[in-house]
Design a protein around this motif. Structure first.
Motif, PDB file in Angstrom:
ATOM      1  N   ALA A   1       0.828  -1.206   0.000  1.00  0.00           N
ATOM      2  CA  ALA A   1       0.000   0.000   0.000  1.00  0.00           C
ATOM      3  C   ALA A   1       0.865   1.259   0.000  1.00  0.00           C
ATOM      4  O   ALA A   1       0.559   2.236  -0.697  1.00  0.00           O
ATOM      5  CB  ALA A   1      -0.933  -0.012   1.211  1.00  0.00           C
TER       6      ALA A   1
ATOM      7  N   ASN B   1       2.384   1.758  -3.387  1.00  0.00           N
ATOM      8  CA  ASN B   1       1.340   2.281  -4.283  1.00  0.00           C
ATOM      9  C   ASN B   1       1.085   3.765  -4.027  1.00  0.00           C
ATOM     10  O   ASN B   1       0.876   4.534  -4.968  1.00  0.00           O
ATOM     11  CB  ASN B   1       0.048   1.478  -4.129  1.00  0.00           C
ATOM     12  N   GLN B   2       1.103   4.167  -2.759  1.00  0.00           N
ATOM     13  CA  GLN B   2       0.927   5.572  -2.412  1.00  0.00           C
ATOM     14  C   GLN B   2       2.048   6.409  -3.031  1.00  0.00           C
ATOM     15  O   GLN B   2       1.790   7.466  -3.624  1.00  0.00           O
ATOM     16  CB  GLN B   2       0.908   5.758  -0.894  1.00  0.00           C
TER      17      GLN B   2
END
Length: 168
Positions: free
Chosen positions: A34, A37-38
């Protein structure tokens, strides 16, 4: 609070395209995915180092040590940064503020504040005199937290307590 670091990195990279960012260590796979991806979504290029065996080798390649956290025990990474002569930007949390007073070997910022973190990073990056001051102060300051000094402090404390309790 790696998410805050990524947001701060975005702010810094919008101003200074020459700055590179690294994240050292690892965590839960889903959380790491995550975060990656950020960073990608924000257009921030981060070197994900992962776990390391010899931290000195990695620290020698960095320009500033960052601790972006909202709570910590005794963060060894701050001591490692200081021993390596890295200027530091860290969240102002206990006990970091006790071992790294603001302006001595680094800057402290409010936790959970990417904008303050970015501002402190830019201030350190843009001020060569300040950066040098922090780099020189760290190795001297970390000596206060050596094992030998800690043992001597405890020996003295116990000796004083024993005197007051008439144990000797």
């Amino acid at each position: 609070r790696i998410g805050d670091f990524i947001k701060a990195a975005k702010i810094v990279s919008d101003v200074r395209r020459d700055v590179k960012f690294s994240v050292i260590g690892s965590g839960e796979k889903d959380r790491e995915t995550a975060l990656r991806n950020q960073a990608t979504a924000l257009g921030v290029d981060i070197n994900w180092v992962g776990e390391v065996v010899n931290i000195e080798d990695v620290l020698s390649q960095l320009g500033i040590g960052v601790l972006c956290s909202s709570e910590e025990g005794m963060p060894n990474v701050i001591l490692e940064y200081m021993a390596s002569g890295l200027p530091i930007v860290s969240s102002k949390i206990p006990p970091v503020e006790e071992i790294l007073p603001h302006g001595k070997a680094g800057l402290l910022v409010p936790p959970k504040s990417p904008s303050h973190l970015a501002s402190a990073l830019l201030k350190t990056l843009d001020n060569k005199i300040l950066k040098k001051k922090f780099s020189l102060a760290g190795p001297e300051r970390v000596k206060r937290f050596s094992i030998d000094r800690t043992v001597k402090a405890f020996e003295y404390l116990y000796s004083e307590l024993a005197k007051h309790r008439n144990l000797f």
